[in-house]
Design a protein around this motif. Structure first.
Motif, PDB file in Angstrom:
ATOM      1  N   LEU A 121      -8.279   3.714   8.638  1.00  0.00           N
ATOM      2  CA  LEU A 121      -7.119   3.941   9.511  1.00  0.00           C
ATOM      3  C   LEU A 121      -5.875   4.444   8.794  1.00  0.00           C
ATOM      4  CD1 LEU A 121      -5.931   3.468  12.458  1.00  0.00           C
ATOM      5  CD2 LEU A 121      -5.003   1.365  11.527  1.00  0.00           C
ATOM      6  N   LEU A 122      -5.516   3.799   7.700  1.00  0.00           N
ATOM      7  CA  LEU A 122      -4.158   4.024   7.184  1.00  0.00           C
ATOM      8  C   LEU A 122      -3.984   5.371   6.510  1.00  0.00           C
ATOM      9  CD1 LEU A 122      -3.550   0.442   5.731  1.00  0.00           C
ATOM     10  CD2 LEU A 122      -2.939   1.312   7.966  1.00  0.00           C
ATOM     11  N   ALA A 123      -4.997   5.807   5.766  1.00  0.00           N
ATOM     12  CA  ALA A 123      -4.865   7.070   5.036  1.00  0.00           C
ATOM     13  C   ALA A 123      -5.848   8.099   5.590  1.00  0.00           C
ATOM     14  CB  ALA A 123      -5.136   6.835   3.555  1.00  0.00           C
ATOM     15  N   ASN A 124      -5.446   9.337   5.542  1.00  0.00           N
ATOM     16  CA  ASN A 124      -6.357  10.447   5.845  1.00  0.00           C
ATOM     17  C   ASN A 124      -6.939  10.908   4.514  1.00  0.00           C
ATOM     18  OD1 ASN A 124      -7.521  12.904   6.241  1.00  0.00           O
ATOM     19  ND2 ASN A 124      -5.926  13.680   7.601  1.00  0.00           N
ATOM     20  N   MET A 125      -8.196  10.505   4.264  1.00  0.00           N
ATOM     21  CA  MET A 125      -8.753  10.693   2.923  1.00  0.00           C
ATOM     22  C   MET A 125      -8.941  12.148   2.533  1.00  0.00           C
ATOM     23  SD  MET A 125      -8.735   7.721   1.812  1.00  0.00           S
ATOM     24  CE  MET A 125      -9.491   8.118   0.242  1.00  0.00           C
ATOM     25  N   VAL A 126      -8.838  13.054   3.494  1.00  0.00           N
ATOM     26  CA  VAL A 126      -8.962  14.481   3.157  1.00  0.00           C
ATOM     27  C   VAL A 126      -7.726  14.952   2.390  1.00  0.00           C
ATOM     28  CG1 VAL A 126      -9.234  16.801   4.106  1.00  0.00           C
ATOM     29  CG2 VAL A 126     -10.395  14.873   5.184  1.00  0.00           C
ATOM     30  N   ILE A 127      -6.569  14.460   2.790  1.00  0.00           N
ATOM     31  CA  ILE A 127      -5.338  14.969   2.187  1.00  0.00           C
ATOM     32  C   ILE A 127      -4.500  13.886   1.502  1.00  0.00           C
ATOM     33  CG2 ILE A 127      -5.087  16.957   3.729  1.00  0.00           C
ATOM     34  CD1 ILE A 127      -3.029  15.265   5.328  1.00  0.00           C
ATOM     35  N   GLU A 128      -4.899  12.615   1.621  1.00  0.00           N
ATOM     36  CA  GLU A 128      -4.043  11.555   1.084  1.00  0.00           C
ATOM     37  C   GLU A 128      -4.786  10.640   0.120  1.00  0.00           C
ATOM     38  OE1 GLU A 128      -0.897  10.815   4.777  1.00  0.00           O
ATOM     39  OE2 GLU A 128      -2.874   9.916   4.895  1.00  0.00           O
ATOM     40  N   ASN A 129      -4.047  10.085  -0.811  1.00  0.00           N
ATOM     41  CA  ASN A 129      -4.525   9.023  -1.692  1.00  0.00           C
ATOM     42  C   ASN A 129      -3.842   7.718  -1.330  1.00  0.00           C
ATOM     43  OD1 ASN A 129      -6.129  10.665  -3.365  1.00  0.00           O
ATOM     44  ND2 ASN A 129      -4.313  11.314  -4.521  1.00  0.00           N
ATOM     45  N   TYR A 130      -4.463   6.611  -1.726  1.00  0.00           N
ATOM     46  CA  TYR A 130      -3.775   5.342  -1.534  1.00  0.00           C
ATOM     47  C   TYR A 130      -3.803   4.533  -2.819  1.00  0.00           C
ATOM     48  CZ  TYR A 130      -8.492   3.463  -0.876  1.00  0.00           C
ATOM     49  OH  TYR A 130      -9.813   3.121  -1.049  1.00  0.00           O
ATOM     50  N   ALA A 131      -2.817   3.663  -2.965  1.00  0.00           N
ATOM     51  CA  ALA A 131      -2.762   2.744  -4.100  1.00  0.00           C
ATOM     52  C   ALA A 131      -2.400   1.378  -3.550  1.00  0.00           C
ATOM     53  CB  ALA A 131      -1.719   3.203  -5.103  1.00  0.00           C
ATOM     54  N   ILE A 132      -3.113   0.356  -4.017  1.00  0.00           N
ATOM     55  CA  ILE A 132      -2.942  -0.997  -3.478  1.00  0.00           C
ATOM     56  C   ILE A 132      -2.434  -1.924  -4.578  1.00  0.00           C
ATOM     57  CG2 ILE A 132      -4.157  -2.986  -2.489  1.00  0.00           C
ATOM     58  CD1 ILE A 132      -6.272  -0.941  -1.455  1.00  0.00           C
ATOM     59  N   VAL A 162       0.846  -1.192   0.000  1.00  0.00           N
ATOM     60  CA  VAL A 162       0.000   0.000   0.000  1.00  0.00           C
ATOM     61  C   VAL A 162       0.882   1.242   0.000  1.00  0.00           C
ATOM     62  CG1 VAL A 162      -1.840   1.224   1.192  1.00  0.00           C
ATOM     63  CG2 VAL A 162      -1.714  -1.260   1.336  1.00  0.00           C
ATOM     64  N   LYS A 163       0.664   2.090  -1.012  1.00  0.00           N
ATOM     65  CA  LYS A 163       1.379   3.371  -1.048  1.00  0.00           C
ATOM     66  C   LYS A 163       0.405   4.464  -0.664  1.00  0.00           C
ATOM     67  CE  LYS A 163       4.089   2.303  -5.162  1.00  0.00           C
ATOM     68  NZ  LYS A 163       4.102   2.592  -6.611  1.00  0.00           N
ATOM     69  N   ILE A 164       0.780   5.284   0.289  1.00  0.00           N
ATOM     70  CA  ILE A 164      -0.073   6.392   0.697  1.00  0.00           C
ATOM     71  C   ILE A 164       0.658   7.687   0.384  1.00  0.00           C
ATOM     72  CG2 ILE A 164      -1.178   7.499   2.664  1.00  0.00           C
ATOM     73  CD1 ILE A 164      -1.440   4.595   3.783  1.00  0.00           C
ATOM     74  N   THR A 165       0.050   8.496  -0.457  1.00  0.00           N
ATOM     75  CA  THR A 165       0.716   9.720  -0.914  1.00  0.00           C
ATOM     76  C   THR A 165      -0.172  10.923  -0.633  1.00  0.00           C
ATOM     77  OG1 THR A 165      -0.235   9.273  -3.082  1.00  0.00           O
ATOM     78  CG2 THR A 165       2.036   8.619  -2.756  1.00  0.00           C
ATOM     79  N   LEU A 166       0.456  12.071  -0.472  1.00  0.00           N
ATOM     80  CA  LEU A 166      -0.299  13.302  -0.302  1.00  0.00           C
ATOM     81  C   LEU A 166      -0.971  13.678  -1.614  1.00  0.00           C
ATOM     82  CD1 LEU A 166       2.270  15.316   1.807  1.00  0.00           C
ATOM     83  CD2 LEU A 166      -0.005  14.624   2.549  1.00  0.00           C
ATOM     84  N   LYS A 167      -2.195  14.209  -1.521  1.00  0.00           N
ATOM     85  CA  LYS A 167      -2.866  14.661  -2.737  1.00  0.00           C
ATOM     86  C   LYS A 167      -2.131  15.854  -3.329  1.00  0.00           C
ATOM     87  CE  LYS A 167      -7.387  12.885  -1.629  1.00  0.00           C
ATOM     88  NZ  LYS A 167      -8.801  13.050  -1.390  1.00  0.00           N
ATOM     89  N   ALA A 171     -10.843  -5.603  -1.135  1.00  0.00           N
ATOM     90  CA  ALA A 171     -11.909  -4.882  -0.429  1.00  0.00           C
ATOM     91  C   ALA A 171     -11.517  -4.633   1.026  1.00  0.00           C
ATOM     92  CB  ALA A 171     -13.210  -5.688  -0.515  1.00  0.00           C
ATOM     93  N   ALA A 172     -10.890  -5.636   1.659  1.00  0.00           N
ATOM     94  CA  ALA A 172     -10.480  -5.480   3.055  1.00  0.00           C
ATOM     95  C   ALA A 172      -9.422  -4.384   3.189  1.00  0.00           C
ATOM     96  CB  ALA A 172      -9.952  -6.816   3.603  1.00  0.00           C
ATOM     97  N   ILE A 173      -8.446  -4.411   2.287  1.00  0.00           N
ATOM     98  CA  ILE A 173      -7.370  -3.416   2.365  1.00  0.00           C
ATOM     99  C   ILE A 173      -7.917  -2.008   2.101  1.00  0.00           C
ATOM    100  CG2 ILE A 173      -5.154  -2.698   1.393  1.00  0.00           C
ATOM    101  CD1 ILE A 173      -4.776  -5.222   2.836  1.00  0.00           C
ATOM    102  N   GLU A 174      -8.869  -1.900   1.172  1.00  0.00           N
ATOM    103  CA  GLU A 174      -9.469  -0.578   0.916  1.00  0.00           C
ATOM    104  C   GLU A 174     -10.148  -0.039   2.170  1.00  0.00           C
ATOM    105  OE1 GLU A 174     -12.017  -0.921  -2.510  1.00  0.00           O
ATOM    106  OE2 GLU A 174     -10.300  -0.979  -3.886  1.00  0.00           O
ATOM    107  N   LYS A 175     -10.872  -0.925   2.860  1.00  0.00           N
ATOM    108  CA  LYS A 175     -11.516  -0.494   4.111  1.00  0.00           C
ATOM    109  C   LYS A 175     -10.472  -0.058   5.131  1.00  0.00           C
ATOM    110  CE  LYS A 175     -16.040  -2.564   4.797  1.00  0.00           C
ATOM    111  NZ  LYS A 175     -16.678  -3.803   5.301  1.00  0.00           N
ATOM    112  N   MET A 176      -9.375  -0.821   5.241  1.00  0.00           N
ATOM    113  CA  MET A 176      -8.319  -0.464   6.202  1.00  0.00           C
ATOM    114  C   MET A 176      -7.748   0.914   5.876  1.00  0.00           C
ATOM    115  SD  MET A 176      -6.152  -3.988   6.481  1.00  0.00           S
ATOM    116  CE  MET A 176      -7.026  -5.546   6.541  1.00  0.00           C
ATOM    117  N   CYS A 177      -7.545   1.178   4.578  1.00  0.00           N
ATOM    118  CA  CYS A 177      -7.001   2.479   4.177  1.00  0.00           C
ATOM    119  C   CYS A 177      -7.957   3.590   4.565  1.00  0.00           C
ATOM    120  CB  CYS A 177      -6.775   2.519   2.666  1.00  0.00           C
ATOM    121  SG  CYS A 177      -5.354   1.555   2.155  1.00  0.00           S
ATOM    122  N   GLU A 178      -9.245   3.364   4.288  1.00  0.00           N
ATOM    123  CA  GLU A 178     -10.196   4.447   4.514  1.00  0.00           C
ATOM    124  C   GLU A 178     -10.481   4.668   5.995  1.00  0.00           C
ATOM    125  OE1 GLU A 178     -13.414   3.872   1.682  1.00  0.00           O
ATOM    126  OE2 GLU A 178     -11.864   3.874   0.109  1.00  0.00           O
TER     127      GLU A 178
END
Lengths: 85, 85
Positions: free
Chosen positions: B69-80, B9-14, B60-67
């Motif tokens: 806990l792992l990523a702050n969806m206001v300022i970050e994107n994730y790629a799985i 999982v890559k989490i990057t700033l928007k 689907a599980a990893i997407e839920k985890m990102c949304e």
């Protein structure tokens, strides 16, 4: 040509190096009800935009950056992917 | 079958979100003599080992985890990316 390179660098802890941050994420996911997770490891991800068109030169430069600054070679590994932009 | 999944999982700033850590790396690389760098952005990289054999369920599980806990969806994107292990 007016092409540049974007480097995607993943920096991960070497096998066997303790990862308390990964453990904390693992526990937090567990307390949110996510089951079936064996292990979580946290690393760093760095994107570098380079004004360099030659892929092998770009890779050599990024490797030097990793070894001098970005990664701690005692406990971390790095992986580089290059992309023309 | 005894196969598991490893999620990368890559989490990057928007785009447009200030990245002071990336700026600091950029400046440090400059002072080490690395020229020709246009931009540096720092993100997070997380590896999750999952006891799940079905790729779409794992995703689907990893997407839920990102949304959650792992990523702050206001300022970050994730790629799985998923990989059979």
């Amino acid at each position: 040509m007016d092409k540049n390179m974007k480097a995607h660098v993943k920096i991960t802890l070497k096998k066997g190096v303790l990862d308390p941050q990964g453990k904390a994420i693992h526990q937090a996911l567990g307390s949110l009800g996510f089951d079936g997770i064996d292990q979580v490891r946290q690393g760093k991800y760095i994107e570098i935009d380079l004004a360099e068109t030659d892929e092998s030169k770009a890779r050599a430069a990024i490797e030097k950056m990793c070894e001098k600054l970005l990664a701690n070679m005692v406990i971390e590994n790095y992986a580089i992917e290059l992309e023309q932009t």
